[in-house]
Design an enzyme around this catalytic site. Structure first.
Site, mmCIF file in Angstrom:
data_model
loop_
_atom_site.group_PDB
_atom_site.id
_atom_site.type_symbol
_atom_site.label_atom_id
_atom_site.label_comp_id
_atom_site.label_asym_id
_atom_site.label_seq_id
_atom_site.Cartn_x
_atom_site.Cartn_y
_atom_site.Cartn_z
ATOM 1 N N ASP A 165 0.846 -1.197 0.000
ATOM 2 C CA ASP A 165 0.000 0.000 0.000
ATOM 3 C C ASP A 165 0.886 1.254 0.000
ATOM 4 O O ASP A 165 2.088 1.165 0.140
ATOM 5 C CB ASP A 165 -0.958 0.005 1.193
ATOM 6 C CG ASP A 165 -0.244 -0.324 2.491
ATOM 7 O OD1 ASP A 165 0.935 0.059 2.648
ATOM 8 O OD2 ASP A 165 -0.870 -0.964 3.365
ATOM 9 N N ASP A 195 1.253 4.934 1.780
ATOM 10 C CA ASP A 195 0.839 5.884 2.809
ATOM 11 C C ASP A 195 1.261 7.278 2.379
ATOM 12 O O ASP A 195 2.363 7.486 1.873
ATOM 13 C CB ASP A 195 1.495 5.526 4.148
ATOM 14 C CG ASP A 195 0.977 4.196 4.674
ATOM 15 O OD1 ASP A 195 -0.188 3.858 4.393
ATOM 16 O OD2 ASP A 195 1.746 3.489 5.348
ATOM 17 N N ASP A 247 10.941 4.831 12.433
ATOM 18 C CA ASP A 247 11.853 3.862 13.050
ATOM 19 C C ASP A 247 13.190 3.711 12.327
ATOM 20 O O ASP A 247 14.251 3.929 12.902
ATOM 21 C CB ASP A 247 11.165 2.499 13.239
ATOM 22 C CG ASP A 247 10.394 2.010 12.013
ATOM 23 O OD1 ASP A 247 10.481 2.665 10.951
ATOM 24 O OD2 ASP A 247 9.720 0.968 12.119
HETATM 25 P P1 ATP Z 1 4.990 -2.993 5.473
HETATM 26 O O1 ATP Z 1 5.523 -3.191 4.104
HETATM 27 O O2 ATP Z 1 5.035 -4.227 6.271
HETATM 28 O O3 ATP Z 1 3.676 -2.285 5.531
HETATM 29 P P2 ATP Z 1 5.897 -0.549 6.613
HETATM 30 O O4 ATP Z 1 7.261 0.001 6.875
HETATM 31 O O5 ATP Z 1 5.037 0.198 5.658
HETATM 32 O O6 ATP Z 1 6.088 -2.050 6.170
HETATM 33 P P3 ATP Z 1 3.861 -0.029 8.544
HETATM 34 O O7 ATP Z 1 3.561 -0.732 9.813
HETATM 35 O O8 ATP Z 1 2.853 0.027 7.467
HETATM 36 O O9 ATP Z 1 5.202 -0.709 7.995
HETATM 37 O O10 ATP Z 1 4.315 1.433 8.961
HETATM 38 C C1 ATP Z 1 4.347 2.524 8.051
HETATM 39 C C2 ATP Z 1 5.474 3.479 8.438
HETATM 40 O O11 ATP Z 1 5.262 4.014 9.744
HETATM 41 C C3 ATP Z 1 6.853 2.845 8.511
HETATM 42 O O12 ATP Z 1 7.469 2.791 7.260
HETATM 43 C C4 ATP Z 1 7.563 3.750 9.479
HETATM 44 O O13 ATP Z 1 8.024 4.916 8.829
HETATM 45 C C5 ATP Z 1 6.471 4.154 10.445
HETATM 46 N N1 ATP Z 1 6.427 3.255 11.619
HETATM 47 C C6 ATP Z 1 5.710 2.119 11.733
HETATM 48 N N2 ATP Z 1 5.893 1.540 12.944
HETATM 49 C C7 ATP Z 1 6.749 2.321 13.610
HETATM 50 C C8 ATP Z 1 7.330 2.282 14.907
HETATM 51 N N3 ATP Z 1 7.069 1.273 15.737
HETATM 52 N N4 ATP Z 1 8.169 3.289 15.272
HETATM 53 C C9 ATP Z 1 8.415 4.304 14.414
HETATM 54 N N5 ATP Z 1 7.914 4.402 13.194
HETATM 55 C C10 ATP Z 1 7.086 3.432 12.777
HETATM 56 MG MG MG Z 2 2.894 -0.169 5.229
#
Ligand code: ATP
Ligand code: MG
Length: 451
Positions: free
Chosen positions: A62, A64, A144
């Site tokens: 997705d 964001d 993160d």
């Molecule tokens: P995925 O492909 O699994 O969705 P993702 O990095 O997009 O990986 P998400 O959980 O969708 O993971 O989180 C979106 C964004 O929010 C991350 O890329 C990061 O920038 C931020 N984020 C998510 N969780 C945390 C956390 N625990 N601490 C700090 N930032 C976070």
């Molecule tokens: Mg994501």
């Protein structure tokens, strides 16, 4: 405040000509939202996993979007938008086949992404102020990993990098923004996230990010169980379970997610059955049992087949449940079946206090475990009934895995595989030990039950 202090200067801007992110790989709906925001006079970026995955040549699941528009301003631009979230308000822009999430830049005022205390409440407990919005720069620093903090700007298709994320994408490594220990203490789930992303994208965890994990892993013990269930699903049900498991063990994190399983894997004597066995040998078989299950789950995900968390939970708990059942049998007058039921309940209760498993999964999981002894009887009505049981398929899959443990002869698993392929008449003949069959013999007669 424990966050690193942002460098006061502007981001490194990587122009369109210097990166390969193409709009062709961005969902049409996400592009619509980005352009609408831009035309409304706001900043609009794709951020996080979407940018990271595109740079690594993966199709993001997705996109964001981050903007300087407030949630109300975003909503005003879209007919189909809804503000969601109590503590940090996001906007969901709904399309027929997709929801695009739009977040206003968040500030550094609060450490914990999940914490509720950023809000200022009035005496009645109502939120009167949510002062968590910030600049794009602050928004970047509170994420993160550096690879998760890259912003793709729809205005000129450039990438904004405040934290050195581009360099880390190129080096294919995961690095925390700021001091790793500090960032793990703020939110221990980041340790699991680092391992998960490394497994999913085949990245290296920077040595400084990996080093504190062994020591800080126990911080995971106090993460809310419901949050760990969400994380469990992301690690184990998205096609990278085997790699994720191996890396969780390597970094000493698995034992904080499934402590009883980890003890069983190491042949811990206190867990019962393994006593007297050389740990290494036990670990070998046991680990192979677990890894076969994970590989099977990954295969199903790759083939687009449904997966359920109850199955892997059951696999993880099978060894500990058996150990406990055997211990119960040694101490009291209790049948094999009852011991398995009691042990299943006990071990599950302890595990669920660590990682939530909703009842709709825990109930069938325990059924799957309890059915195991019944496979050893191939004849009679109870065997015929087992084949019709609604957990038969999952229980059979577990039976097959148990051959890895040497608990089940391969020939027995094969018999149960073959019987599934037979016609009802032939099945009936098999359950009758090769006799009978035909229309009038659909149900075993009382005399045959004793076979
Ligand atoms: P995925 O492909 O699994 O969705 P993702 O990095 O997009 O990986 P998400 O959980 O969708 O993971 O989180 C979106 C964004 O929010 C991350 O890329 C990061 O920038 C931020 N984020 C998510 N969780 C945390 C956390 N625990 N601490 C700090 N930032 C976070
Ligand atoms: Mg994501």
């Amino acid at each position: 405040m424990t966050h690193p202090i942002p460098a006061a200067d502007s981001p490194r801007i990587i122009p369109r000509s210097d990166h390969h992110i193409s709009r062709a790989n961005i969902s049409r709906n996400a592009l619509k939202v980005l352009y609408r925001l831009k035309d409304g006079g706001y900043q609009a970026f794709i951020v996080g996993g979407g940018v990271r995955d595109l740079l690594l040549n993966r199709q993001p699941k997705d996109f964001d979007i981050a903007t300087d528009a407030s949630p109300e301003q975003v909503r005003a631009l879209f007919g189909s938008a809804r503000i969601i979230g109590r503590r940090f308000r996001l906007v969901h822009v709904r399309f027929r086949d997709e929801i695009v999430e739009v977040a206003t830049f968040r500030g550094l005022g609060n450490e914990d992404l999940e914490s509720e205390d950023r809000q200022i409440l009035n005496e009645a407990g109502r939120i009167i102020k949510d002062n968590s919005f910030g600049s794009i720069e602050e928004d970047a620093w509170r994420r993160d990993f550096t690879v998760n903090a890259l912003y793709y700007n729809i205005a000129d298709f450039s990438i904004w990098d405040f934290v050195g994320g581009m360099r880390d994408v190129e080096a294919r490594r995961i690095r925390l923004i700021g001091d790793p220990e500090t960032r793990y203490r703020e939110d221990p789930v980041r340790m699991i996230r680092a391992v998960r992303l490394a497994a999913k994208l085949d990245l290296e965890i920077h040595p400084e990010a990996a080093a504190p994990m062994q020591r800080l892993g126990s911080l995971i013990d106090s993460v809310p169980p419901a949050r760990l269930f969400d994380e469990f699903l992301k690690v184990f049900e998205t096609g990278h379970a085997l790699e994720g498991y191996r890396r969780l063990r390597q970094h000493g994190l698995f034992e904080h997610l499934f402590p009883a399983t980890a003890a069983w894997l190491s042949g811990d004597v206190s867990q019962g059955r393994a006593s007297g066995r050389p740990g290494g040998v036990a670990d070998d078989h046991r680990n192979r049992f677990i890894e076969s299950a994970l590989a099977g789950t990954d295969r199903r995900v790759a083939e687009g087949l449904p997966v359920t968390p109850m199955f892997l939970f059951g696999v993880f708990l099978w060894g500990p449940v058996q150990d406990r059942a055997n211990a119960l049998r040694r101490t009291g007058q209790i049948s094999e079946v009852q011991a398995l039921i009691d042990a299943g309940q006990e071990i599950t209760d302890v595990q669920i206090a660590r990682i939530t498993l909703p009842r709709r999964f825990s109930v069938p999981m325990r059924e799957m475990l309890q059915l195991q002894p019944r496979f050893s009887r191939r004849q009679g009505r109870r065997a015929a009934v087992l084949l019709q049981h609604r957990r038969f398929r999952a229980a059979y899959d577990l039976l097959v895995l148990r051959t890895e443990l040497g608990e089940v002869p391969a020939e027995l698993a094969e018999w149960w595989m073959r019987i599934q392929t037979l016609s009802p008449d032939d099945q009936h003949r098999e359950f009758n030990g090769g006799r009978g069959g035909g229309r009038d013999a659909q149900r075993p007669r009382p005399a045959e039950r004793a076979v």
